[in-house]
Design a protein around this motif. Structure first.
Motif, PDB file in Angstrom:
ATOM      1  N   GLU B  63     -13.793  23.463  59.928  1.00 57.26           N
ATOM      2  CA  GLU B  63     -13.293  23.782  61.251  1.00 57.26           C
ATOM      3  C   GLU B  63     -13.075  25.272  61.303  1.00 57.26           C
ATOM      4  O   GLU B  63     -12.497  25.849  60.380  1.00 57.26           O
ATOM      5  CB  GLU B  63     -11.970  23.076  61.531  1.00 57.26           C
ATOM      6  CG  GLU B  63     -11.522  23.294  62.969  1.00 57.26           C
ATOM      7  CD  GLU B  63     -10.056  23.017  63.201  1.00 57.26           C
ATOM      8  OE1 GLU B  63      -9.233  23.427  62.361  1.00 57.26           O
ATOM      9  OE2 GLU B  63      -9.733  22.408  64.223  1.00 57.26           O
ATOM     10  N   THR B  80     -10.838  25.841  58.069  1.00 59.64           N
ATOM     11  CA  THR B  80     -10.230  24.718  57.354  1.00 59.64           C
ATOM     12  C   THR B  80     -11.346  23.793  56.893  1.00 59.64           C
ATOM     13  O   THR B  80     -12.236  23.461  57.673  1.00 59.64           O
ATOM     14  CB  THR B  80      -9.288  23.921  58.289  1.00 59.64           C
ATOM     15  OG1 THR B  80      -8.439  24.817  58.973  1.00 59.64           O
ATOM     16  CG2 THR B  80      -8.462  22.931  57.492  1.00 59.64           C
ATOM     17  N   ASN B  81     -11.245  23.369  55.676  1.00 62.80           N
ATOM     18  CA  ASN B  81     -12.214  22.392  55.174  1.00 62.80           C
ATOM     19  C   ASN B  81     -11.954  21.057  55.841  1.00 62.80           C
ATOM     20  O   ASN B  81     -10.836  20.546  55.789  1.00 62.80           O
ATOM     21  CB  ASN B  81     -12.023  22.206  53.659  1.00 62.80           C
ATOM     22  CG  ASN B  81     -12.850  23.198  52.880  1.00 62.80           C
ATOM     23  OD1 ASN B  81     -13.882  23.666  53.331  1.00 62.80           O
ATOM     24  ND2 ASN B  81     -12.373  23.531  51.685  1.00 62.80           N
ATOM     25  N   PHE B  82     -12.979  20.517  56.451  1.00 60.48           N
ATOM     26  CA  PHE B  82     -12.787  19.238  57.120  1.00 60.48           C
ATOM     27  C   PHE B  82     -13.422  18.079  56.374  1.00 60.48           C
ATOM     28  O   PHE B  82     -13.596  17.004  56.914  1.00 60.48           O
ATOM     29  CB  PHE B  82     -13.305  19.311  58.572  1.00 60.48           C
ATOM     30  CG  PHE B  82     -12.210  19.415  59.596  1.00 60.48           C
ATOM     31  CD1 PHE B  82     -12.318  18.750  60.803  1.00 60.48           C
ATOM     32  CD2 PHE B  82     -11.072  20.166  59.353  1.00 60.48           C
ATOM     33  CE1 PHE B  82     -11.307  18.836  61.761  1.00 60.48           C
ATOM     34  CE2 PHE B  82     -10.058  20.269  60.294  1.00 60.48           C
ATOM     35  CZ  PHE B  82     -10.184  19.596  61.496  1.00 60.48           C
ATOM     36  N   THR B  85     -16.739  13.596  55.004  1.00 56.87           N
ATOM     37  CA  THR B  85     -16.916  12.326  55.703  1.00 56.87           C
ATOM     38  C   THR B  85     -16.496  12.442  57.159  1.00 56.87           C
ATOM     39  O   THR B  85     -16.100  11.481  57.783  1.00 56.87           O
ATOM     40  CB  THR B  85     -16.073  11.224  55.037  1.00 56.87           C
ATOM     41  OG1 THR B  85     -14.723  11.697  54.978  1.00 56.87           O
ATOM     42  CG2 THR B  85     -16.574  10.916  53.649  1.00 56.87           C
ATOM     43  N   PHE B  86     -16.541  13.625  57.687  1.00 57.40           N
ATOM     44  CA  PHE B  86     -16.144  13.827  59.071  1.00 57.40           C
ATOM     45  C   PHE B  86     -17.215  13.293  60.008  1.00 57.40           C
ATOM     46  O   PHE B  86     -18.395  13.382  59.701  1.00 57.40           O
ATOM     47  CB  PHE B  86     -15.941  15.329  59.297  1.00 57.40           C
ATOM     48  CG  PHE B  86     -15.348  15.677  60.606  1.00 57.40           C
ATOM     49  CD1 PHE B  86     -16.123  16.266  61.593  1.00 57.40           C
ATOM     50  CD2 PHE B  86     -14.017  15.416  60.861  1.00 57.40           C
ATOM     51  CE1 PHE B  86     -15.575  16.599  62.811  1.00 57.40           C
ATOM     52  CE2 PHE B  86     -13.457  15.744  62.078  1.00 57.40           C
ATOM     53  CZ  PHE B  86     -14.242  16.337  63.046  1.00 57.40           C
TER      54      PHE B  86
END
Lengths: 278, 107
Positions: B63, B80-82, B85-86
């Motif tokens: 993100e 931000t690491n999302f 498995t988003f």
């Protein structure tokens, strides 16, 4: 006093896979509260909704239960400005992209302290807390903070806010039911069949029975045109009257019944309408 | 409580509406250069993100919150690491809703 086990889960909603690292009872109740407005459940909200609710001071979206100052809400956002200098309380700001709200968490037991330790600035968290106004400022008294592990929860939270809001807006005469349907169906792999809207042109009471195509169909046909559906703010009733060469007063009743049937909806104000797209 | 710096949910197509304003979106990184990262938005459009690079290790989806510079680039402020498995489709639909009928709940 702030333990989350106080909340009686009101439905079997288990939260799918989003909260595999958290107990799901914390906010499952919110999705089924539409039926019982008095239920003091956990309401998923955005900070913007909280601000608006306080500014208008009215009962919107079920946020006000037993008075504004005692409401349990659920939020998702980024932690900022964490201040853990005091032993018994931790303060921070939650930024959820729609605004910021001050949060306070009392740390009385080691469980609380451990929970707060894992929360740093820049961490995405799920918060459950009480809304409280103190000296004109609104604060969130937090009793549950969980770092988010599966970020689909972020998407989910905002969708849940929309869902909850639209369910509670039903009583305000908007086409929330249909919107909710379309929100749900949008996530079923893109299939857009809106089962809630019975297409029933025959039942219009405006049909004067002389074989002329009735007003319902004329209005719908006009609104279905790509030129009309492309316009975000909808079509003003005056324009419909002009284009169809029908006096506005005749249209008003028909528009109301079309709206009631869920075939059209009002957009920027009560005079602009758009066809509900299937 | 302060709503003065909201960030709009955007996908590739909606980015142009918020040029000069704070936005947030999720991208899948497809390449990087010195000082910029090229990503694929949730609606399969390319977005270039300039500014401080995210610190590795990076997950598939990231993100980015920042200022929209043009209709396909953002100047990043926060990454931000999302995760891996988003679901980008869900997020894409959320962007549409958050900019359409339910915009008042967000901005």
């Amino acid at each position: 006093m702030f333990s989350s086990s106080q909340f009686e889960p009101n439905s079997a909603f288990s939260g799918g896979g989003f909260m595999s690292s958290q107990p799901s009872q914390a906010y499952e109740s919110s999705s089924s509260t539409a039926k019982n407005r008095e239920f003091q459940g956990l309401v998923p909200v955005t900070v913007k909704q909280i601000t608006e609710c306080f500014q208008s001071g009215s009962e919107k979206s079920g946020l006000v239960i037993n008075g504004i100052s005692l409401t349990n809400v659920s939020l998702v956002g980024l932690v900022c400005d964490k201040d853990g200098s005091k032993v018994t309380e931790v303060r921070f700001t939650l930024d959820d992209g729609t605004g910021r709200i001050d949060c306070k968490r009392w740390v009385n037991e080691s469980f609380d302290a451990r929970e707060m330790e894992s929360v740093r600035d820049g961490t995405y968290v799920r918060l459950n807390g009480h809304l409280k106004t103190f000296q004109g400022k609104t604060q969130l008294l937090v009793f549950s903070v969980r770092p988010i592990r599966d970020f689909n929860e972020v998407t989910f939270h905002y969708i849940e806010c929309i869902h909850f809001y639209s369910q509670n807006s039903e009583s305000q005469g908007q086409q929330a039911g249909d919107v909710t349907q379309s929100v749900n169906t949008t996530f079923q792999g893109g299939s857009n069949t809106n089962q809630a809207a019975p297409l029933n042109p025959v039942m219009s009471s405006q049909n004067d029975g002389n074989g002329r195509k009735n007003l319902d169909d004329m209005i719908l046909d006009y609104l279905k045109q790509p030129a009309c559906t492309a316009r975000q703010q909808g079509i003003h009733i005056d324009e419909i009257a002009q284009q169809l060469k029908i006096p506005k007063n005749k249209l008003e009743g028909v528009i109301q019944s079309l709206e009631g049937d869920g075939l059209i909806y009002s957009t920027i104000d009560e005079y602009h309408f758009k066809h509900v797209e299937l | 409580m302060d709503t003065s710096s909201p960030s709009a949910f955007v996908n590739g197509a909606l980015l142009r509406r918020y040029i000069g304003q704070k936005v947030r979106t999720v991208i899948q990184v497809i390449g990087s250069d010195t000082g910029s990262v090229v990503g694929k938005s949730t609606d399969d459009l390319q977005i270039v993100v300039r500014g401080p690079s995210p610190t590795p290790p990076l997950t598939t989806y990231l993100e980015v919150i920042g200022i929209a510079e043009s209709d396909n680039s953002i100047r990043a402020e926060t990454w931000t690491n999302f995760g891996n498995t988003f679901d980008p489709q869900n997020y894409n639909e959320l962007c549409k809703l958050a900019n359409g009928e339910f915009k008042h709940l967000f901005i």
